[in-house]
Write a protein that holds these residues in place. Structure first.
Motif, PDB file in Angstrom:
ATOM      1  N   SER A 113       0.818  -1.219   0.000  1.00 42.46           N
ATOM      2  CA  SER A 113       0.000   0.000   0.000  1.00 42.46           C
ATOM      3  C   SER A 113       0.852   1.269   0.000  1.00 42.46           C
ATOM      4  O   SER A 113       0.312   2.364  -0.013  1.00 42.46           O
ATOM      5  N   ASP A 114       2.194   1.118   0.041  1.00 40.24           N
ATOM      6  CA  ASP A 114       3.059   2.293   0.027  1.00 40.24           C
ATOM      7  C   ASP A 114       2.816   3.107  -1.230  1.00 40.24           C
ATOM      8  O   ASP A 114       2.424   2.590  -2.269  1.00 40.24           O
ATOM      9  N   LYS A 115       3.095   4.374  -1.145  1.00 44.31           N
ATOM     10  CA  LYS A 115       2.803   5.306  -2.226  1.00 44.31           C
ATOM     11  C   LYS A 115       3.623   5.021  -3.475  1.00 44.31           C
ATOM     12  O   LYS A 115       4.804   4.705  -3.409  1.00 44.31           O
ATOM     13  N   GLN A 116       2.985   5.189  -4.619  1.00 45.46           N
ATOM     14  CA  GLN A 116       3.659   5.008  -5.902  1.00 45.46           C
ATOM     15  C   GLN A 116       4.741   6.073  -6.093  1.00 45.46           C
ATOM     16  O   GLN A 116       5.798   5.790  -6.634  1.00 45.46           O
ATOM     17  N   ARG A 117       4.511   7.289  -5.619  1.00 50.03           N
ATOM     18  CA  ARG A 117       5.475   8.375  -5.773  1.00 50.03           C
ATOM     19  C   ARG A 117       6.805   8.007  -5.145  1.00 50.03           C
ATOM     20  O   ARG A 117       7.845   8.118  -5.779  1.00 50.03           O
ATOM     21  N   SER A 118       6.787   7.559  -3.901  1.00 46.95           N
ATOM     22  CA  SER A 118       8.047   7.214  -3.247  1.00 46.95           C
ATOM     23  C   SER A 118       8.694   6.008  -3.924  1.00 46.95           C
ATOM     24  O   SER A 118       9.919   5.928  -4.020  1.00 46.95           O
ATOM     25  N   GLY A 119       7.894   5.091  -4.430  1.00 49.63           N
ATOM     26  CA  GLY A 119       8.451   3.954  -5.159  1.00 49.63           C
ATOM     27  C   GLY A 119       9.221   4.393  -6.388  1.00 49.63           C
ATOM     28  O   GLY A 119      10.289   3.854  -6.699  1.00 49.63           O
ATOM     29  N   LEU A 120       8.695   5.397  -7.094  1.00 51.68           N
ATOM     30  CA  LEU A 120       9.396   5.915  -8.275  1.00 51.68           C
ATOM     31  C   LEU A 120      10.669   6.656  -7.877  1.00 51.68           C
ATOM     32  O   LEU A 120      11.702   6.532  -8.546  1.00 51.68           O
ATOM     33  N   ILE A 121      10.610   7.397  -6.791  1.00 49.08           N
ATOM     34  CA  ILE A 121      11.802   8.108  -6.310  1.00 49.08           C
ATOM     35  C   ILE A 121      12.898   7.104  -5.968  1.00 49.08           C
ATOM     36  O   ILE A 121      14.049   7.236  -6.403  1.00 49.08           O
ATOM     37  N   PHE A 122      12.539   6.082  -5.193  1.00 53.84           N
ATOM     38  CA  PHE A 122      13.542   5.105  -4.766  1.00 53.84           C
ATOM     39  C   PHE A 122      14.029   4.263  -5.945  1.00 53.84           C
ATOM     40  O   PHE A 122      15.196   3.890  -6.004  1.00 53.84           O
ATOM     41  N   SER A 123      13.153   3.974  -6.905  1.00 50.96           N
ATOM     42  CA  SER A 123      13.567   3.233  -8.094  1.00 50.96           C
ATOM     43  C   SER A 123      14.546   4.053  -8.927  1.00 50.96           C
ATOM     44  O   SER A 123      15.511   3.508  -9.483  1.00 50.96           O
ATOM     45  N   SER A 124      14.314   5.346  -9.025  1.00 47.65           N
ATOM     46  CA  SER A 124      15.246   6.213  -9.755  1.00 47.65           C
ATOM     47  C   SER A 124      16.616   6.217  -9.092  1.00 47.65           C
ATOM     48  O   SER A 124      17.648   6.149  -9.776  1.00 47.65           O
ATOM     49  N   LEU A 125      16.624   6.287  -7.755  1.00 46.83           N
ATOM     50  CA  LEU A 125      17.902   6.213  -7.030  1.00 46.83           C
ATOM     51  C   LEU A 125      18.587   4.883  -7.300  1.00 46.83           C
ATOM     52  O   LEU A 125      19.808   4.837  -7.516  1.00 46.83           O
ATOM     53  N   LEU A 126      17.817   3.812  -7.274  1.00 52.04           N
ATOM     54  CA  LEU A 126      18.372   2.482  -7.522  1.00 52.04           C
ATOM     55  C   LEU A 126      19.001   2.427  -8.913  1.00 52.04           C
ATOM     56  O   LEU A 126      20.127   1.946  -9.071  1.00 52.04           O
ATOM     57  N   ALA A 127      18.322   2.941  -9.923  1.00 50.05           N
ATOM     58  CA  ALA A 127      18.850   2.923 -11.295  1.00 50.05           C
ATOM     59  C   ALA A 127      20.160   3.701 -11.382  1.00 50.05           C
ATOM     60  O   ALA A 127      21.129   3.236 -11.999  1.00 50.05           O
ATOM     61  N   GLU A 128      20.202   4.879 -10.757  1.00 51.08           N
ATOM     62  CA  GLU A 128      21.427   5.672 -10.795  1.00 51.08           C
ATOM     63  C   GLU A 128      22.585   4.928 -10.142  1.00 51.08           C
ATOM     64  O   GLU A 128      23.715   4.958 -10.636  1.00 51.08           O
ATOM     65  N   ARG A 129      22.301   4.254  -9.049  1.00 53.87           N
ATOM     66  CA  ARG A 129      23.364   3.522  -8.343  1.00 53.87           C
ATOM     67  C   ARG A 129      23.759   2.255  -9.087  1.00 53.87           C
ATOM     68  O   ARG A 129      24.929   1.861  -9.076  1.00 53.87           O
ATOM     69  N   GLN A 130      22.802   1.619  -9.753  1.00 54.22           N
ATOM     70  CA  GLN A 130      23.144   0.471 -10.590  1.00 54.22           C
ATOM     71  C   GLN A 130      24.084   0.917 -11.710  1.00 54.22           C
ATOM     72  O   GLN A 130      25.061   0.230 -12.015  1.00 54.22           O
TER      73      GLN A 130
END
Length: 191
Positions: A113-130
């Motif tokens: 149920s966590d927010k989609q917005r924060s999921g996109l923020i954290f996914s973007s961080l993950l992509a940059e770090r990958q």
């Protein structure tokens, strides 16, 4: 304000503000203590204070464990949030691989149920770090998921993260995955 200072990369002011916030609420419950200590850990890491950062993230872990052991508590700082905080501390201390591992933990522990917005923020961080680690295809796949959800979200922070994709991928234009993602980025963002 410490969170904003940290998001802008201002470690020393973030430390000062995080410490002031923690001092202002000495009798807080475990979830608030976890939040405060997690922010202190991130701020210390940004300021280059490794020992204080690691001590604060351990305090965050203790507070989360205490909060999760109490019956009838919900919401707020959780194990998923702890994994995100740990990722930020690890990244600020130069441990990109550990940061990616902690972000994967965050997504594994995240409530559906966590927010989609924060999921996109954290996914973007993950992509940059990958990408920092040299995992280009993984970064492109993660950014692809970000672009899937991007049109439905209105957020300045996500706008900034998505706008960085072309510059980050520019050195990799000859790679088919990068080229395909850049084309998709253009389709999604230039409508």
């Amino acid at each position: 304000m410490s969170v904003q200072a940290a998001n802008l990369g201002h470690g020393t002011p973030a430390v000062r503000l995080a410490n002031a916030a923690a001092e202002a609420s000495p009798e807080s419950g475990p979830r608030m203590r976890a939040f405060m200590a997690g922010q202190q850990a991130h701020a210390y890491a940004l300021a280059g204070e490794r020992t204080n950062a690691l001590n604060s993230i351990r305090e965050t872990e203790r507070a989360v464990n205490q909060a999760e052991s109490q019956l009838g508590t919900f919401g707020g700082f959780s194990s998923a949030t702890l994994a995100y905080s740990t990722s930020e501390v690890r990244h600020a201390l130069g441990d990109v691989k550990g940061s990616v591992e902690s972000l994967h933990d965050h997504f594994r522990l995240r409530d559906s149920s966590d927010k989609q917005r924060s999921g996109l923020i954290f996914s973007s961080l993950l992509a940059e770090r990958q990408l920092q680690m040299g995992h280009l295809e993984a970064a492109c796949a993660t950014w692809g998921k970000v672009l899937d959800g991007y049109p439905a979200i209105h957020s300045g922070r996500i706008d900034q993260q998505v706008a960085r994709i072309p510059a980050l991928l520019a050195p990799h234009r000859s790679n088919p995955a990068a080229r395909q993602l850049l084309e998709r980025h253009h389709e999604v963002c230039v409508k």
